[in-house]
Design an enzyme around this catalytic site. Sequence first.
Site: not given
Length: 500
Positions: A184, A379, A381
């Site tokens: 990430c 994001d 993820h």
Amino acid sequence: MKGFCERAVASKYSSKSLTDNSNSSPPPVCSDPESSDSKFTKASVWSNFVSSALSIFETHSEALPCENKAVLSGSSACEKKAAHAKQNGWTAAVRKAVASGSMRRLQERVLGSSRTGISSSTSDIWLLGVCYRMSQDESSGDADTSGGLARFEQDFSSRILTTYRKGFDAIGESKYTSDVSWGCMLRSSQMLVAQALVFHRLGRSWRKPLQKPFNQEYIEILHFFGDSEASPFSIHNLLLAGKAYNLAAGSWVGPYAMCRTWETLARCKRESTDLEDQQLPMAVYVVSGDEDGERGGAPVLCIEDASRHCFEFSRGQVDWTPILLLVPLVLGLEKVNPRYIPSLRATFMFPQSLGIVGGKPGASTYIIGVQDEKAFFLDPHDVQPVVSIGRNDLEADTSSYHCNIIRHISLDSIDSSLAFGFYCRDKDDFDDFCLRASKLADESNGAPLFTVTQKHNLSKPVSHPEVSVDTDGVQKDESFGLESIGDAEGHSHEDEWQLL
């Protein structure tokens, strides 16, 4: 990355439409074309589906334990108890599935872009140096002629998103064909650098086109961040460049080492490519403390150092070039100290802002905007299959590089270890940035994010960490450790430069 408190903004529904009524701009990519009534219907269908799934199991799990059913025989009571336990297990499984991140993301995509976190406030939103004014009418559900909400959504969904990918070629000599659960920070930093390239090649006002064929520059930028060694800014090449900081596939990396890795990668590409063909056509300057790292003191932006970086990038041809400023720092112990939050928020008002690489411990995100006490972020993820976009493929499917789901996190819950990014197009732009940064430091009540100086008190060259050369010919830095994914929670203590 479990436990990251992402709050995809929950939908509010009213009888009034949130659709932009202004004809001054095209409908935003992230806007749901349906009316709020149809959204309410979708929400009801989704809610009924989930409720039905749960009720199926709950209806059949009301039988009492066998010890409370005196009328049952021994065998039938045991069978009933076993059935009861089984039904409870199914109920728990369904509840767990509904509460999981995957189901939550599915719900977000079914319901479309959610807006409660935006429409509940009439405060301005700042997104990478651009202000979007939220009028009272927009907050209550009516879009005024300025279309601030719609334009914010269009801007947000035009930012380039890089996420976990699966199915790419193995990284180096490892067996990793996915960066799920550990990549990430690399992905967040890719987004920041991609935005710098968008600023440089397309301008801040660029928005993703609604129709194909796409712009050549846009497609080239996406190609640069593909997931193969052929793409210059892939995680494959980042990990190779980051060997000097012990970067390795499968392990988490902090903001400081990530910034230094980009500096190293940019330098390697510069040395192997003609000046007019540079894929990252800008100098990279990591702003750090007096001892060339976060351990040495508050970050100091030295104007002479910036000038020297530009001169070296141009190979002595010009005095100034576009420059990417990366500022890794630690603003507290575990979370950002509240005294820094006003300054942190103010950086998004800088026209040079590229946002922040940061988030929760062990869960990096790309923060690109603020409103009140909230920070809006992209994001990394979500897990997506690998895609290959050719440099000249103007008809490519680029949907996986954009997001229309607006998530936010509280500013006071951001991990204290983070990195700021700024892009200055020319000397005038850099001078403007320095004036803004100096003013911000002066108004920080003794808690500046970083300071600006014309030159160092003691003359020193542009330096890099002490390195040694391994048997593969790759420079290796022995002064920086590496954290396994299981120890990511402790990374915010690794380079603190202040005792707060």
